[in-house]
Design a protein around this motif. Structure first.
Motif, PDB file in Angstrom:
ATOM      1  N   ASN A   7      70.243  71.200  12.283  1.00 15.88           N
ATOM      2  CA  ASN A   7      69.611  71.715  13.384  1.00 15.88           C
ATOM      3  C   ASN A   7      69.644  73.327  13.250  1.00 15.88           C
ATOM      4  O   ASN A   7      69.157  74.086  14.209  1.00 15.88           O
ATOM      5  N   LEU A   8      70.267  73.966  12.322  1.00 10.85           N
ATOM      6  CA  LEU A   8      70.256  75.409  12.232  1.00 10.85           C
ATOM      7  C   LEU A   8      69.150  75.869  11.329  1.00 10.85           C
ATOM      8  O   LEU A   8      69.132  77.124  11.073  1.00 10.85           O
ATOM      9  N   PHE A   9      68.013  75.128  11.085  1.00  5.68           N
ATOM     10  CA  PHE A   9      66.919  75.366  10.152  1.00  5.68           C
ATOM     11  C   PHE A   9      65.790  75.262  11.197  1.00  5.68           C
ATOM     12  O   PHE A   9      65.714  74.375  11.823  1.00  5.68           O
ATOM     13  N   PHE A  10      64.879  76.170  10.762  1.00  2.00           N
ATOM     14  CA  PHE A  10      63.493  75.983  11.563  1.00  2.00           C
ATOM     15  C   PHE A  10      62.613  74.967  10.626  1.00  2.00           C
ATOM     16  O   PHE A  10      62.506  75.211   9.200  1.00  2.00           O
ATOM     17  N   GLY A  11      61.806  74.113  11.325  1.00  2.00           N
ATOM     18  CA  GLY A  11      60.850  73.231  10.651  1.00  2.00           C
ATOM     19  C   GLY A  11      61.142  72.367   9.822  1.00  2.00           C
ATOM     20  O   GLY A  11      60.454  71.720   9.045  1.00  2.00           O
ATOM     21  N   THR A  12      62.422  71.792   9.941  1.00  2.00           N
ATOM     22  CA  THR A  12      62.890  70.855   8.972  1.00  2.00           C
ATOM     23  C   THR A  12      62.045  69.234   9.283  1.00  2.00           C
ATOM     24  O   THR A  12      61.722  68.444   8.382  1.00  2.00           O
ATOM     25  N   ASP A  13      61.755  69.157  10.513  1.00  2.00           N
ATOM     26  CA  ASP A  13      60.920  67.954  11.003  1.00  2.00           C
ATOM     27  C   ASP A  13      59.415  67.988  11.595  1.00  2.00           C
ATOM     28  O   ASP A  13      59.131  67.399  12.214  1.00  2.00           O
ATOM     29  N   VAL A  26      58.949  66.110   5.091  1.00  2.00           N
ATOM     30  CA  VAL A  26      60.192  66.198   4.421  1.00  2.00           C
ATOM     31  C   VAL A  26      60.026  67.458   3.498  1.00  2.00           C
ATOM     32  O   VAL A  26      58.977  67.651   2.563  1.00  2.00           O
ATOM     33  N   TYR A  27      60.728  68.174   3.552  1.00  2.00           N
ATOM     34  CA  TYR A  27      60.738  69.788   2.816  1.00  2.00           C
ATOM     35  C   TYR A  27      61.670  69.468   1.850  1.00  2.00           C
ATOM     36  O   TYR A  27      62.847  69.754   1.615  1.00  2.00           O
ATOM     37  N   LEU A  28      60.961  69.456   0.331  1.00  2.00           N
ATOM     38  CA  LEU A  28      61.922  69.289  -0.892  1.00  2.00           C
ATOM     39  C   LEU A  28      61.243  70.413  -1.654  1.00  2.00           C
ATOM     40  O   LEU A  28      61.183  70.049  -2.939  1.00  2.00           O
ATOM     41  N   ASN A  29      60.999  71.450  -1.299  1.00  2.00           N
ATOM     42  CA  ASN A  29      60.196  72.600  -2.324  1.00  2.00           C
ATOM     43  C   ASN A  29      61.125  73.851  -2.033  1.00  2.00           C
ATOM     44  O   ASN A  29      60.655  74.767  -1.974  1.00  2.00           O
ATOM     45  N   ASN A  30      62.560  73.755  -1.920  1.00  2.00           N
ATOM     46  CA  ASN A  30      63.282  74.744  -1.808  1.00  2.00           C
ATOM     47  C   ASN A  30      63.529  75.402  -2.667  1.00  2.00           C
ATOM     48  O   ASN A  30      63.858  76.919  -2.688  1.00  2.00           O
ATOM     49  N   ALA A  31      63.080  75.402  -4.099  1.00  2.00           N
ATOM     50  CA  ALA A  31      63.197  76.217  -5.248  1.00  2.00           C
ATOM     51  C   ALA A  31      61.896  77.113  -5.295  1.00  2.00           C
ATOM     52  O   ALA A  31      62.027  78.071  -5.763  1.00  2.00           O
ATOM     53  N   ALA A  32      61.008  76.578  -4.494  1.00  2.00           N
ATOM     54  CA  ALA A  32      59.968  77.767  -4.222  1.00  2.00           C
ATOM     55  C   ALA A  32      60.326  78.874  -3.153  1.00  2.00           C
ATOM     56  O   ALA A  32      60.412  79.999  -3.249  1.00  2.00           O
ATOM     57  N   THR A  33      60.506  78.168  -1.801  1.00  2.00           N
ATOM     58  CA  THR A  33      61.072  79.004  -0.781  1.00  2.00           C
ATOM     59  C   THR A  33      61.450  78.032   0.290  1.00  2.00           C
ATOM     60  O   THR A  33      60.976  77.011   0.395  1.00  2.00           O
ATOM     61  N   PRO A  34      63.039  78.291   0.555  1.00  2.00           N
ATOM     62  CA  PRO A  34      63.542  77.157   1.397  1.00  2.00           C
ATOM     63  C   PRO A  34      63.142  77.428   2.842  1.00  2.00           C
ATOM     64  O   PRO A  34      62.497  78.697   3.062  1.00  2.00           O
ATOM     65  N   LEU A  35      63.329  76.609   3.765  1.00  2.00           N
ATOM     66  CA  LEU A  35      62.923  76.996   5.093  1.00  2.00           C
ATOM     67  C   LEU A  35      64.174  77.997   5.659  1.00  2.00           C
ATOM     68  O   LEU A  35      65.066  78.202   4.803  1.00  2.00           O
ATOM     69  N   VAL A  36      63.828  78.363   6.893  1.00  2.00           N
ATOM     70  CA  VAL A  36      64.472  79.472   7.272  1.00  2.00           C
ATOM     71  C   VAL A  36      65.739  79.248   8.074  1.00  2.00           C
ATOM     72  O   VAL A  36      65.786  78.361   8.941  1.00  2.00           O
ATOM     73  N   ALA A  37      66.877  79.772   7.863  1.00  2.00           N
ATOM     74  CA  ALA A  37      68.144  79.613   8.414  1.00  2.00           C
ATOM     75  C   ALA A  37      68.163  80.365  10.015  1.00  2.00           C
ATOM     76  O   ALA A  37      67.841  81.600   9.809  1.00  2.00           O
TER      77      ALA A  37
END
Ligand SMILES: Cc1ncc(COP(=O)(O)O)c(C=O)c1O
Length: 421
Positions: A7-13, A26-37
């Protein structure tokens, strides 16, 4: 507790259109750039009322400048740098940090050899290779740095290698090279070591170790956008006295003590290497993101992500026709997995996952061209032919971040089962 972090991240769903209708992504591209906290953005909201150019003679500007400079201490503390010996140079990202280091080493001795590995992202290869003779250590069949080749190269070029540049974790397979062991060996040959920690520090605790330790890490870089800020801002950290001696990579305002048409006196580091606009917002926001992860505890971050990774590997190993690259059961890694489906082009698989199932993953070489070539077992000639033919070559990569949960992992595995059958 850890699953609530989502819940502390933007755009998870965020809803995403697919060929089968609307779904949540489903965001699984964190090595490129993760979602924002959120804490990174909350910090921006707090700082915006005092936003100015900074560095000016008034109270609010001084407050902003102080906050900006305090992030140097946060970074030092986070990676166990030594405030009496090290400096934290702000850069726009990891690529620019490594370009600064390569320029410094070129100034130090243009005829030296830089030793890097075939596991690197191009940010930790091309800046050196374009300036100096650069050798790349080979990869073992398990996908990690070949330590025999490493030791052999250090011995063969003893005295000529002044810097070893190695990744802290592969951006493709997540494998962590034995960089402390590499550091000790490099030092025994009179070389320094740089660790590109941009894929490591947000997943595992890391320390540069004491300068007196044989396996001390001499230079480190990482950045904010890969650390849940969505913004630019990064660092090069290392020996201040050494870095004080060389010409900057970038020239402009802020880096000099005195300029006239007949004389220029450059400042010491870090300012010497920080020409142009200081990225007050990106850096301050990043400081908050580091405090956020530090507050959670890196051991908790690691444990949560390890659980997700193991679940992912369990699920993926059930899928027929799935090729997993590297030794996926080696836990000395950050939570990334590289794969392909037999008889399907990597791009087609990525397209099906993205447009069929709303799964955001990376595909191609993801900047680690030599490593992906090796994982696929391609010679230079074969790689070039594939490039020329337009087919290209690559792999698909899923990279887990702190906000991911077991449902994300299951959705990827379920999608792969459907695609492969
Ligand atoms: C291992 C590694 N090093 C360096 C970089 C370059 O980072 P940036 O694009 O933030 O400069 C990346 C980017 O993906 C990377 O994965």
């Amino acid at each position: 507790m850890m699953s609530n972090l989502r819940n502390l991240f933007f755009g998870t769903d965020t809803p995403i259109n697919t060929h089968y209708g609307l779904t949540s992504r489903v965001y699984l591209n964190n090595a490129a750039t993760p979602l924002v906290a959120e804490p990174a953005i909350q910090e921006l909201c707090e700082v915006l009322p005092i936003y100015s150019y900074g560095n000016e003679l008034n109270a609010l500007s001084a407050q902003l400048t102080l906050k900006y400079n305090q992030v140097r201490d946060i970074v030092m503390d986070f990676i166990g740098a030594d405030p009496s010996l090290d400096t934290v140079i702000y850069t726009s990202n990891t690529t620019s940090a490594i370009n600064i280091l390569s320029q410094v080493y070129y100034e130090h001795d243009p005829d030296q050899i830089i030793l890097t590995t075939r596991m690197e992202h191009m940010a930790n290869y091309l800046p050196f290779r374009e300036k100096m003779k650069t050798l790349a250590v080979g990869i073992t069949p398990e996908g990690n740095v070949d330590m025999n080749d490493y030791a052999a190269k250090l011995e063969q070029y003893s005295g000529q290698i002044k810097l070893v540049a190695v990744t802290g974790a592969s951006n493709i397979t997540g494998l962590i090279p034995p960089f402390y062991e590499m550091a000790a060996l490099a030092h025994s040959y009179g070389a320094k070591i740089f660790v590109d920690a941009v894929q490591l520090v947000q997943h595992k605790s890391f320390t540069m170790k004491s300068h007196k330790d044989a396996s001390h890490i001499d230079f480190v870089s990482f950045d904010g956008h890969k650390f849940y800020t969505g913004q630019s801002g990064g660092v090069l950290v290392g020996d201040r006295e050494f870095l004080d001696q060389y010409r900057p990579l970038m020239f402009g305002a802020g880096i000099t003590e005195f300029v006239s048409s007949s004389k220029i006196i450059y400042k010491g580091s870090p300012e010497r290497y920080e020409a142009g606009y200081p990225d007050f917002l990106g850096i301050i926001s990043w400081g908050a993101a580091i405090r956020f992860l530090d507050g959670i505890g890196m051991e908790n971050v690691e444990e949560w992500e390890r659980g997700l990774y193991r679940h992912l590997i369990r699920r993926l190993s059930e899928i027929p026709n799935l090729i997993l690259y590297s030794d996926v059961y080696n836990n000395t890694r950050v939570p990334f997995v590289a794969f392909n489906l037999k008889n399907m082009l990597y791009r087609t698989l990525a397209y099906k996952l993205g447009y069929g199932y709303g799964i955001d993953i990376a595909s191609g070489t993801s900047g680690a061209n030599l490593y992906v070539q090796d994982l696929l077992g391609l010679t230079d000639q074969q790689a070039y032919s594939l490039y020329r033919s337009g087919e290209g070559y690559g792999i698909v990569r899923a990279s887990i971040g702190l906000f991911n949960n077991y449902e994300d992992v299951d959705r990827l595995a379920d999608a792969l089962i459907c695609i492969s059958s």
